[in-house]
Design an enzyme around this catalytic site. Structure first.
Site, PDB file in Angstrom:
ATOM      1  N   GLU A 310       0.803  -1.231   0.000  1.00 37.50           N
ATOM      2  CA  GLU A 310       0.000   0.000   0.000  1.00 37.50           C
ATOM      3  C   GLU A 310       0.830   1.272   0.000  1.00 37.50           C
ATOM      4  OE1 GLU A 310       0.346  -2.278   2.420  1.00 37.50           O
ATOM      5  OE2 GLU A 310       0.227  -1.438   4.420  1.00 37.50           O
ATOM      6  N   HIS A 334      -8.133  -3.865  -1.237  1.00 35.69           N
ATOM      7  CA  HIS A 334      -7.359  -3.990   0.001  1.00 35.69           C
ATOM      8  C   HIS A 334      -6.289  -2.895   0.101  1.00 35.69           C
ATOM      9  CE1 HIS A 334      -5.411  -6.298   3.309  1.00 35.69           C
ATOM     10  NE2 HIS A 334      -4.311  -5.731   2.812  1.00 35.69           N
ATOM     11  N   GLU A 335      -5.474  -2.788  -0.922  1.00 37.51           N
ATOM     12  CA  GLU A 335      -4.377  -1.812  -0.848  1.00 37.51           C
ATOM     13  C   GLU A 335      -4.919  -0.384  -0.798  1.00 37.51           C
ATOM     14  OE1 GLU A 335      -1.874  -3.259   0.024  1.00 37.51           O
ATOM     15  OE2 GLU A 335      -2.207  -5.262  -0.801  1.00 37.51           O
ATOM     16  N   HIS A 338      -5.993   0.570   2.653  1.00 41.04           N
ATOM     17  CA  HIS A 338      -4.872   0.961   3.516  1.00 41.04           C
ATOM     18  C   HIS A 338      -4.624   2.477   3.485  1.00 41.04           C
ATOM     19  CE1 HIS A 338      -3.093  -2.600   5.267  1.00 41.04           C
ATOM     20  NE2 HIS A 338      -2.918  -3.216   4.106  1.00 41.04           N
ATOM     21  N   GLU A 357      -3.843  -4.437   9.241  1.00 42.07           N
ATOM     22  CA  GLU A 357      -4.361  -5.442   8.303  1.00 42.07           C
ATOM     23  C   GLU A 357      -5.796  -5.885   8.602  1.00 42.07           C
ATOM     24  OE1 GLU A 357      -2.957  -5.870   5.575  1.00 42.07           O
ATOM     25  OE2 GLU A 357      -0.954  -5.073   6.000  1.00 42.07           O
ATOM     26  N   ASP A 416       7.965  -9.981  10.511  1.00 44.07           N
ATOM     27  CA  ASP A 416       7.388 -10.764   9.427  1.00 44.07           C
ATOM     28  C   ASP A 416       6.575 -11.957   9.944  1.00 44.07           C
ATOM     29  OD1 ASP A 416       7.960 -10.071   6.702  1.00 44.07           O
ATOM     30  OD2 ASP A 416       8.393 -12.216   6.452  1.00 44.07           O
ATOM     31  N   TYR A 424      -4.886 -10.568   9.821  1.00 42.65           N
ATOM     32  CA  TYR A 424      -5.788 -10.191   8.728  1.00 42.65           C
ATOM     33  C   TYR A 424      -7.230 -10.594   9.027  1.00 42.65           C
ATOM     34  CZ  TYR A 424      -1.809  -9.164   5.635  1.00 42.65           C
ATOM     35  OH  TYR A 424      -0.688  -8.614   5.068  1.00 42.65           O
TER      36      TYR A 424
HETATM   37  N1  BES Z   1       0.873  -4.465   3.807  1.00 46.72           N
HETATM   38  C1  BES Z   1       0.675  -5.732   3.234  1.00 46.72           C
HETATM   39  C2  BES Z   1       1.945  -6.377   2.759  1.00 46.72           C
HETATM   40  C3  BES Z   1       3.006  -6.596   3.816  1.00 46.72           C
HETATM   41  C4  BES Z   1       2.691  -6.922   5.119  1.00 46.72           C
HETATM   42  C5  BES Z   1       4.323  -6.497   3.472  1.00 46.72           C
HETATM   43  C6  BES Z   1       3.703  -7.114   6.063  1.00 46.72           C
HETATM   44  C7  BES Z   1       5.322  -6.678   4.404  1.00 46.72           C
HETATM   45  C8  BES Z   1       5.011  -6.991   5.717  1.00 46.72           C
HETATM   46  C9  BES Z   1      -0.320  -5.686   2.083  1.00 46.72           C
HETATM   47  O1  BES Z   1      -1.334  -4.752   2.252  1.00 46.72           O
HETATM   48  C10 BES Z   1      -1.008  -7.017   2.036  1.00 46.72           C
HETATM   49  O2  BES Z   1      -1.664  -7.353   2.977  1.00 46.72           O
HETATM   50  N2  BES Z   1      -0.868  -7.759   0.937  1.00 46.72           N
HETATM   51  C11 BES Z   1      -1.476  -9.054   0.767  1.00 46.72           C
HETATM   52  C12 BES Z   1      -2.675  -8.981  -0.135  1.00 46.72           C
HETATM   53  C13 BES Z   1      -3.955  -8.696   0.524  1.00 46.72           C
HETATM   54  C14 BES Z   1      -5.083  -8.728  -0.501  1.00 46.72           C
HETATM   55  C15 BES Z   1      -4.284  -9.582   1.676  1.00 46.72           C
HETATM   56  C16 BES Z   1      -0.489  -9.954   0.098  1.00 46.72           C
HETATM   57  O3  BES Z   1       0.556  -9.465  -0.322  1.00 46.72           O
HETATM   58  O4  BES Z   1      -0.754 -11.127  -0.053  1.00 46.72           O
HETATM   59 ZN    ZN Z   2      -2.632  -5.266   3.776  1.00 47.16          ZN
END
Ligand code: BES
Ligand code: ZN
Length: 646
Positions: A310, A334-335, A338, A357, A416, A424
């Site tokens: 995002e 989703h993005e 954010h 999330e 991470d 989520y």
């Molecule tokens: N912010 C996240 C990606 C992220 C989280 C990167 C933690 C690094 C550390 C992003 O918004 C996200 O949640 N992406 C998901 C997709 C979403 C539709 C659930 C993904 O990348 O799978």
């Molecule tokens: Zn996200």
């Protein structure tokens, strides 16, 4: 509103300094004078807001503005240049502590170029090393440095790894704590910073960032290089500073939305995301004005390790969501969501990641409901519920502390690790449970006010609970929901709202009948992606090869261009040593590097004894050089991969 004087002054200085080279900085300087950047929010000082994943000492000295002047060297795979930081300091401040990782520091000076004493401390896994600078009364420091070719935030792609195959490519990924490997700053989500950047790249490449672009065509630097300038005058968490450089083209999809990508991907991407304007309108109608100006999407090369990121004004997205039929566009919802939950109101620490999330999954689903109706939204929410249940299992069951929304990570734990469907989907279930208790109207009004009250500020779990107690819930309601259990206890509370899709029982039935020997012809044909995924996920994990062959002959899952369907199929097939699916798995694993797909497939192979381990090793040796460090880091652990093996 208070003007962020220090930041604005520094920016004007930088731009003025550039004016000789560029000749057109007066317009940009004017912009700076006109724009009243929101005051940089104070850093929270409660114990729960302490970020164990940063070395920063914000109570003594905090960064308020970052000014980058960097050049990308595509031969050496390094970024080189300077970062000039504006600081807000306590009266008796002696030093500022920054986060760095694998940076080579050439010098640290004050604004006038006088050297300042500094020390790079011991480096620790994931965290990197503290850079401690003695301030001698200064409120600005300038660091001259270069990045390591292995900087985990940066992926340098060869032409072969791009769609066009002709030009190299570079992109950054900051979240959670990677940006310190290319920007020496206080890399903590609770320390918001405004920023600007001058990025010099070889012609004819284009640089884009998560900020306003001040020079759309790039400016002359020397003959074969040109410079792009950017400005973010709203204070953001530093993980949201992002850069991509490549052969990039832009096409508008509306007055304030558009797509950046390689020319070879542009038509497909624009078609898939043509509804961007409607997404932004729907989001605004739910929770108030979009505050970031433009909303563009950058479609990256397939090695992008996430579905989406995002980055403000410019969502980074994997090409694996381009299914051709818009079936996976909830990722964009989703993005975009954010832009409120996460980018406006930001988790103060990575223990509060669910605030980013969980809120976003809830919001995403509300956007999907508005645009595509209740049926589609319910299917997606129900798939999310299954994901949550899987995450509880993966965490070791409902008593595991990893199933809490608020985490208690120690500093040696990689943030991470918190990126699971607990944050989520349990997060979203919590909000759905509140919504059900108070009714949608009241909850929507509350959320809209919540984003306004806390805009451009960090938030902790306790802060959210205090806010909702004060502004929404009666004591009786708070008790009925049991806020503290939701936020601080493991497992899924009994009152959790499970949105059930009424399309799924038919899929579950079809899966059961087919597994018990029913005819493949009786498996529904014309169903949505979400139903197809449900069907595949409901099939027992011990199907016979004959049953799998019948399915694949009929539906050609092995060749599916829909990444979610292909993934669900491969998980099923590899789990029972179905050899005919191996070429499909190999093609999938070597053509994209999205961790959500790659890691579970390697894990599944790895769990299959000698048969799967051999396949996993063979495919990984081939695929690994193309993966981003985020993805290879995870898979290295699964396969116990020693880098020497390469
Ligand atoms: N912010 C996240 C990606 C992220 C989280 C990167 C933690 C690094 C550390 C992003 O918004 C996200 O949640 N992406 C998901 C997709 C979403 C539709 C659930 C993904 O990348 O799978
Ligand atoms: Zn996200």
């Amino acid at each position: 509103m208070k003007l962020q004087i220090v930041g604005a002054t520094a920016l004007a200085t930088v731009l003025a300094a550039c004016s000789g080279a560029t000749g057109n900085s007066s317009a940009a300087t004017q912009n700076v004078q006109e724009s009243a950047a929101p005051a940089v929010a104070p850093v929270l000082t409660t114990p729960d807001a302490k970020d164990v994943h940063s070395y920063a000492n914000p109570a003594e000295a905090r960064v308020t503005h970052v000014s980058l002047d960097l050049a990308a060297d595509f031969d050496a795979h390094v970024m080189r240049g300077t970062a000039t930081l504006d600081l807000k300091t306590a009266k008796d401040a002696q030093q500022v502590v920054l986060d760095t990782r694998d940076l080579t520091i050439a010098s640290v000076t004050d604004a006038q170029g006088h050297p300042l004493p500094y020390k790079v401390g011991q480096s620790e896994p994931n965290h990197g090393a503290p850079l401690t600078i003695t301030l001698d009364g200064n409120k600005q420091v300038k660091i001259t440095y270069q990045t390591s070719p292995d900087a985990p935030a940066l992926q340098w792609l060869s032409p072969a790894q791009t769609a066009g195959k002709k030009y190299p490519y570079l992109f950054s990924q900051g979240e959670a704590i990677l940006n310190r490997s290319w920007i020496p700053t206080q890399d903590s989500p609770g320390i918001r910073q405004t920023w600007d950047a001058s990025i010099t790249v070889p012609r004819p490449l284009t640089a884009v960032m998560s900020a306003e672009m001040l020079t759309p065509e790039g400016e002359e630097a020397s003959g074969d290089r040109h410079t792009f300038r950017f400005r973010m005058d709203k204070p953001v968490a530093p993980y949201l500073i992002a850069l991509a450089v490549g052969n990039l083209k832009f096409e508008a999809t509306g007055p304030r939305t558009g797509i950046w990508t390689e020319p070879e991907m542009l038509d497909k991407s624009v078609k898939e995301f043509a509804e961007l304007p409607k997404f932004v309108d729907a989001a605004e109608s739910l929770y108030g004005p979009y505050r970031w100006g433009r909303y563009d999407v950058l479609v990256l090369p397939p090695s992008f390790p996430f579905g989406g990121m995002e980055n403000p004004r410019l969502t980074f997205a994997t090409p694996t969501v381009i299914a051709g039929d818009r079936s996976l566009v909830s990722l964009i919802a989703h993005e975009l969501a954010h832009s409120w939950s996460g980018n406006l109101v930001t988790n103060a620490t990575w223990n509060d990641f669910w605030l980013n999330e969980g809120f976003t999954v809830y919001f995403e689903n509300r956007i999907m409901e508005k645009l595509y109706g209740k049926r589609r939204a319910a299917m997606e929410a129900d798939l999310g519920w299954s994901g949550m249940m899987e995450a509880v299992k993966a965490a070791g069951g409902p008593n595991s502390p990893d199933t809490q929304l608020h985490l208690n990570m120690t500093k040696d734990r990689d943030p991470d690790d918190g990126m699971t469907d607990i944050a989520y989907e349990k997060g979203a279930a919590f909000l759905r449970t509140i919504e059900k208790t108070v009714g949608r109207d009241r909850f929507d009004k509350y959320l809209r006010g919540y984003f306004d009250r806390h805009a451009f500020q960090p938030q902790t779990t306790a802060g959210f609970l205090a806010d909702i107690r004060k502004n929404l819930l009666t004591d009786a309601e708070a008790k009925e929901i049991n806020l503290d259990q939701w936020a601080y206890k493991p497992g899924i509370p009994a009152n959790a709202v499970h949105v059930k899709s009424d399309a799924f029982p038919a899929m579950d039935m079809a899966a059961k009948e087919f597994a018990e020997g029913g005819l493949v012809a009786s498996v529904p044909d014309d169903v949505t992606t979400q139903e197809r995924v449900r069907f595949l996920n409901q099939l027992p994990r011990d199907l016979s090869h004959e049953r799998l062959k019948a399915l694949d002959d009929r539906f050609h899952f092995s060749e599916s261009g829909n990444s979610e369907i292909r993934f669900a199929w491969l998980m099923l097939a590899l789990g029972v040593h179905y050899q005919p699916a191996v070429p499909s798995a190999e093609a999938f694993l070597t053509s994209q590097g999205r961790r959500k797909f790659v890691a579970p497939l390697f894990q599944t192979l790895w769990d299959q004894g000698d048969w799967g381990k051999a396949i996993a090793r063979r495919i990984y040796a081939k695929a690994r050089p193309g993966y981003h460090s985020v993805t290879s880091g995870t898979v290295d652990k699964i396969l116990n991969w020693k880098t020497a093996q390469n």
